[in-house]
Scaffold this active site. Structure first.
Site, PDB file in Angstrom:
ATOM      1  N   ASP A 185       0.933  -1.171   0.012  1.00 34.28           N
ATOM      2  CA  ASP A 185      -0.166  -0.190   0.056  1.00 34.28           C
ATOM      3  C   ASP A 185       0.939   1.277   0.087  1.00 34.28           C
ATOM      4  OD1 ASP A 185      -2.459   1.320   0.115  1.00 34.28           O
ATOM      5  OD2 ASP A 185      -2.423   1.382   2.375  1.00 34.28           O
TER       6      ASP A 185
ATOM      7  N   ASN B 249       2.121   6.772   3.294  1.00 35.88           N
ATOM      8  CA  ASN B 249       2.854   5.537   4.277  1.00 35.88           C
ATOM      9  C   ASN B 249       4.267   5.865   3.823  1.00 35.88           C
ATOM     10  OD1 ASN B 249       0.571   4.293   5.488  1.00 35.88           O
ATOM     11  ND2 ASN B 249       0.095   3.064   3.664  1.00 35.88           N
TER      12      ASN B 249
ATOM     13  N   ASP C 149       3.212   1.600   8.234  1.00 32.77           N
ATOM     14  CA  ASP C 149       1.892   0.878   7.827  1.00 32.77           C
ATOM     15  C   ASP C 149       1.992  -0.267   6.956  1.00 32.77           C
ATOM     16  OD1 ASP C 149      -0.815   0.150   7.965  1.00 32.77           O
ATOM     17  OD2 ASP C 149      -1.452   1.896   7.416  1.00 32.77           O
TER      18      ASP C 149
END
Length: 327
Positions: free
Chosen positions: A202, A207, A219
């Site tokens: 992701d 992030n 994360d």
């Protein structure tokens, strides 16, 4: 009949503090809720002014073995000088903790801001970070974490959206048609096993945090087995070919300080974008019983959202038929 209470409604500030303090910390002030919806994440300070993040996992999403495999991956990356937000462990080496029905983990706060994707120095630094990460990630495979399978993700997302009551009859028919067409256009049901490595999963700019040209990844909640390009494509945001190729060149120059990037995977970018678009809408539908979602995403309940989503999927059909700039 009373509406069932969502588990996260029981996660009041006093319970968050009690959970953290059960590990021997003293919390100064009230933890600050960060913008996280899948889980609940709080920033806080201890009595030495050290900044921390506490992450409370959504019940019944990941099992404990999957979470611990994420933590082990973070620890492995940290040992190999990859800048990540590693999980804190207690004196017994535990990183995953339980408190009154909630599983949670503490992370040291990563200081910094999101990168600028129009800044060549930032793109080079992000490429370096991802290249270093993938050089470690490719050594072994996940056992408990999932593998990204295009056909399964698209089919599941399509079924969950169609099973909901959000769309009008007109929209439902349009969604059925375009989602079926997209399913026919994805290049293959599963990525070749030779291309599957452990990835962050992701890699959007929220992030990636840092200063100047030093960044860290945070994360890893979506880490999985997937092609390396899954961690690259969201950095390529330009809207014309020349700038897109410039972005790609900077990222790959940084990446290849640590190993060759598999350029053959670039042809999968539009398939990956399609998966993300379809999965996002299915995620919103799935999570609507969580009180935070109607507040944060009220537009999902409007016809306009679904009209726009269908138009975006139509654009993806053209992109899949003629991937831009990848020839």
């Amino acid at each position: 009949m009373a509406t069932p209470i969502h588990p996260f409604e029981a996660l009041r500030p006093e319970r968050v503090v009690a959970a953290i303090e059960s590990l021997g910390f003293e919390v100064l002030g009230e933890p600050f809720a960060l913008n996280s919806y899948e889980n609940r994440v709080y920033a806080w300070r201890d009595d030495t002014q050290q900044r921390w993040v506490a992450k409370f996992y959504r019940p019944e999403r990941w099992n404990s073995a999957q979470i611990l495999e994420e933590h082990a991956f973070l620890a492995e990356l940290d040992r190999n000088d990859v800048k990540v937000g590693a999980a804190w462990s207690d004196d017994d080496g535990k990183t995953l903790h339980d408190f009154e029905g909630f599983r949670f983990t503490l992370f040291r706060h990563v200081i910094g801001q999101a990168p600028e994707l129009d800044n060549p120095a930032h793109l080079f630094a992000l490429g370096e970070l991802l290249g270093r990460m993938h050089s470690v990630a490719g050594r072994i495979a996940f056992i408990d974490r999932p593998s990204m399978q295009p056909e399964a993700i698209m089919t599941s997302s399509r079924e969950r959206v169609l099973a909901s009551n959000w769309m009008t009859l007109r929209q439902r028919q349009a969604y059925q048609r375009i989602s079926a067409a997209l399913l026919e256009l994805i290049p293959l049901p599963n990525w070749p096993s030779s291309h599957m490595i452990r990835v962050h999963g992701d890699c959007h700019i929220g992030n990636m945090l840092g200063r100047d040209d030093e960044f860290a990844l945070v994360d890893f909640d979506d880490c999985c087995m997937a092609p390396a390009v899954q961690d690259i494509w969201m950095l390529l945001t330009a809207q014309n070919e020349q700038e897109w190729r410039q972005q790609l060149a900077e990222v790959l120059e940084g990446y290849e300080q640590y190993g060759e990037f598999p350029r053959s995977e670039l042809k999968w970018i539009e398939a990956l974008r399609t998966l993300r678009l379809m999965r996002h809408s299915a995620w919103l539908v799935d999570r609507w019983d969580d009180p935070a979602f109607p507040v944060a995403f009220p537009w999902v309940a409007s016809e306009g959202y679904w009209d726009q989503h269908i138009r975006t999927l139509e654009q993806q059909r053209h992109a899949l038929e003629r991937p831009p700039w990848l020839a």
